[in-house]
Design an enzyme around this catalytic site. Structure first.
Site, PDB file in Angstrom:
ATOM      1  N   LYS A 171     -11.720   6.785   3.219  1.00  0.00           N
ATOM      2  CA  LYS A 171     -11.080   7.366   3.807  1.00  0.00           C
ATOM      3  C   LYS A 171     -10.984   7.727   5.301  1.00  0.00           C
ATOM      4  O   LYS A 171     -10.140   8.011   5.392  1.00  0.00           O
ATOM      5  CB  LYS A 171      -9.851   7.844   2.444  1.00  0.00           C
ATOM      6  CG  LYS A 171      -9.188   6.572   1.771  1.00  0.00           C
ATOM      7  CD  LYS A 171      -7.942   7.891   1.231  1.00  0.00           C
ATOM      8  CE  LYS A 171      -7.515   6.362   0.085  1.00  0.00           C
ATOM      9  NZ  LYS A 171      -8.602   6.174  -1.324  1.00  0.00           N
TER      10      LYS A 171
HETATM   11  C1  LIG Z   1      -8.155   4.400  -1.796  1.00  0.00           C
HETATM   12  C2  LIG Z   1      -9.570   4.849  -1.971  1.00  0.00           C
HETATM   13  C3  LIG Z   1      -9.829   3.037  -2.774  1.00  0.00           C
HETATM   14  C4  LIG Z   1      -8.624   2.248  -2.499  1.00  0.00           C
HETATM   15  O1  LIG Z   1      -7.978   1.259  -1.092  1.00  0.00           O
HETATM   16  P1  LIG Z   1      -6.665   1.057  -0.953  1.00  0.00           P
HETATM   17  O2  LIG Z   1      -6.982   0.948   0.589  1.00  0.00           O
HETATM   18  O3  LIG Z   1      -6.009   1.981  -1.566  1.00  0.00           O
HETATM   19  O4  LIG Z   1      -6.422  -0.264  -1.473  1.00  0.00           O
HETATM   20  C5  LIG Z   1     -11.436   2.931  -3.141  1.00  0.00           C
HETATM   21  N1  LIG Z   1     -12.071   3.112  -3.442  1.00  0.00           N
HETATM   22  C6  LIG Z   1     -11.772   4.809  -3.257  1.00  0.00           C
HETATM   23  C7  LIG Z   1     -13.708   5.468  -3.101  1.00  0.00           C
HETATM   24  C8  LIG Z   1     -10.617   4.915  -2.553  1.00  0.00           C
HETATM   25  O5  LIG Z   1     -10.922   6.562  -1.754  1.00  0.00           O
END
Ligand SMILES: *Cc1c(COP(=O)(O)O)cnc(C)c1O
Length: 432
Positions: free
Chosen positions: A107
């Site tokens: 993220k």
């Molecule tokens: C947010 C997140 C996901 C999921 O990603 P999306 O884009 O919501 O499908 C997977 N793994 C981690 C560690 C995350 O923080």
């Protein structure tokens, strides 16, 4: 660049409006009217290029008419200041490590880029912008760290008291500067309700300028395409085999970014939507029925989503045609027990420690490759395993190493403001 709404196809806004607004007031999600294509020359140069160079080429296609090139260059270099290496795990299986940013999860790519783009788009206004984020853990830290030190933007993070892990709490309560953490005496749903009430409170919005930084902002999605191109370039240094990419998914932003990359010309043979037991998208791919349902708790908790919002964008990319969707995406899901077992086995066989989210991606890829044995597979490692210490430590017999940047956050002092879950109290805090 022209942007439309998935709810209202005739609506047109600029990229600037889409980024500052987050989502259309009438519902739906923002999407580019036309997904740009990259040139043959761009693709042939991929294997030799570094990530920021690739990123700038792509970002230019989306932002060049609204952000001057030198500014865009500094945004990209500032935001994408860490790598995303492809690492071999076992025969035909690689992982793309997306946890080398400041909060150790993918993220960081979206949040850091969005923060800088928002700062640019607001700089001509004399009023400061207040960003509100409700978090159950990971989003808060990526957004807080992404906006840290960004001028004229203040960030307020709302999180439920005693309901996020200690590591997560430290990551967004110890930053200071323009970041304030509010510890709400309530649940995550209370935090979300407070944020929603603030956005819809007319009087409040006349007094301060509010915006949101949640995962559906188009400016978080675009930077997530960068690393798919970079991963492909790294694989092409080694082999010409067709490439399969497995994406551990929750809200499906990450997978949607991969699908956009494919539409821009990136020749990925197939994507795998890998989920935990919150499997509404894999079920859709098997049965043709999309049935959102309440989420259940798992050890890969960032993927505990029962009604993924980016599903709308996936449908749009394929004109709502399930045959086309199935051609590009396979869906597989795994429960916690198998996820734990894979972490244990891969560690004992190879010495590589996966986090629970990456483990789900690994499992899906491994099963899929049984039927596609002349392909090469990459699964995304979306977070560093040390972020999920309570889960992974008992599965391995050596001590899990905690990266320095995480250790430093753990040693800093928590600073947060305690509030009840009453809207009036929250409103007074915002206006104070
Ligand atoms: C947010 C997140 C996901 C999921 O990603 P999306 O884009 O919501 O499908 C997977 N793994 C981690 C560690 C995350 O923080």
């Amino acid at each position: 660049m022209q942007i439309y709404s998935t709810q209202d196809k005739s609506l047109r806004v600029t990229m600037r409006e889409a980024v500052l607004q987050g989502m259309p007031a009438t519902g739906g999600l923002y999407m580019p009217v036309q997904i740009p294509e990259m040139s043959g020359q761009f693709f042939s140069a991929l294997p030799e290029r570094a990530l920021p160079e690739i990123a700038l080429g792509i970002a230019g296609k989306f932002f060049a008419d609204e952000i001057p090139t030198d500014m865009l260059e500094s945004i990209v270099h500032d935001a994408i200041n860490f790598d995303a290496p492809v690492v071999p795990i076992k025969e035909n299986i690689h992982t793309l490590e997306l946890f080398h940013g400041p909060t150790l999860a993918f993220k960081d790519f979206g949040a850091r880029f969005m923060a800088r783009v928002m700062a640019y788009f607001t700089q001509k206004q004399d009023e400061d912008l207040t960003i509100l984020v409700a978090t159950s853990g990971d989003t808060g830290s990526a957004v807080a760290s992404g906006f840290l030190g960004v001028e004229s933007i203040r960030v307020i993070i709302l999180y439920p008291k005693n309901k996020v892990s200690r590591i997560q709490e430290k990551q967004f309560t110890t930053l200071g500067q323009n970041i304030t953490a509010l510890e709400i005496d309530g649940t995550f749903d209370d935090c979300q309700r407070l944020v929603k009430s603030a956005f819809t409170n007319k009087a409040l919005n006349e007094q301060i300028r509010l915006s949101s930084a949640n995962s559906i902002n188009i400016a978080r999605l675009i930077p997530q395409t960068f690393y798919y191109f970079h991963a492909f370039g790294q694989i092409r240094q080694q082999t010409d085999k067709p490439v399969i990419i497995s994406v551990p998914s929750g809200n499906y932003g990450n997978l949607t970014a991969g699908l956009i990359a494919k539409k821009m010309g990136l020749p990925i043979k197939r994507f795998i939507a890998a989920s935990n037991t919150n499997d509404v998208v894999p079920v859709y791919l098997h049965t043709g029925n999309f049935k959102p349902r309440p989420s259940v708790e798992t050890i890969s908790n960032a993927m505990d989503v029962g009604d993924p919002s980016n599903f709308q964008r996936m449908l749009e990319l394929y004109d709502h045609d399930i045959a086309k969707i199935r051609n590009d995406i396979a869906g597989l899901s795994y429960d916690d027990e198998i996820t734990r077992q894979a972490i244990r086995e891969v560690y004992s066989e190879t010495g590589y420690l996966m986090d629970p989210h990456g483990s789900v991606g690994f499992l899906a890829l491994q099963d899929y490759l049984e039927y596609e044995d002349n392909s090469i597979g990459i699964f995304l490692e979306t977070a560093h395993p040390a972020k999920f210490l309570e889960t992974v430590q008992p599965l391995v017999n050596s001590e899990v190493r905690i990266p320095n940047r995480l250790q430093q956050a753990l040693e800093r002092k928590k600073k947060s403001v305690s509030l009840s879950n009453e809207f009036d109290e929250f409103r007074e805090f915002l206006l104070a």
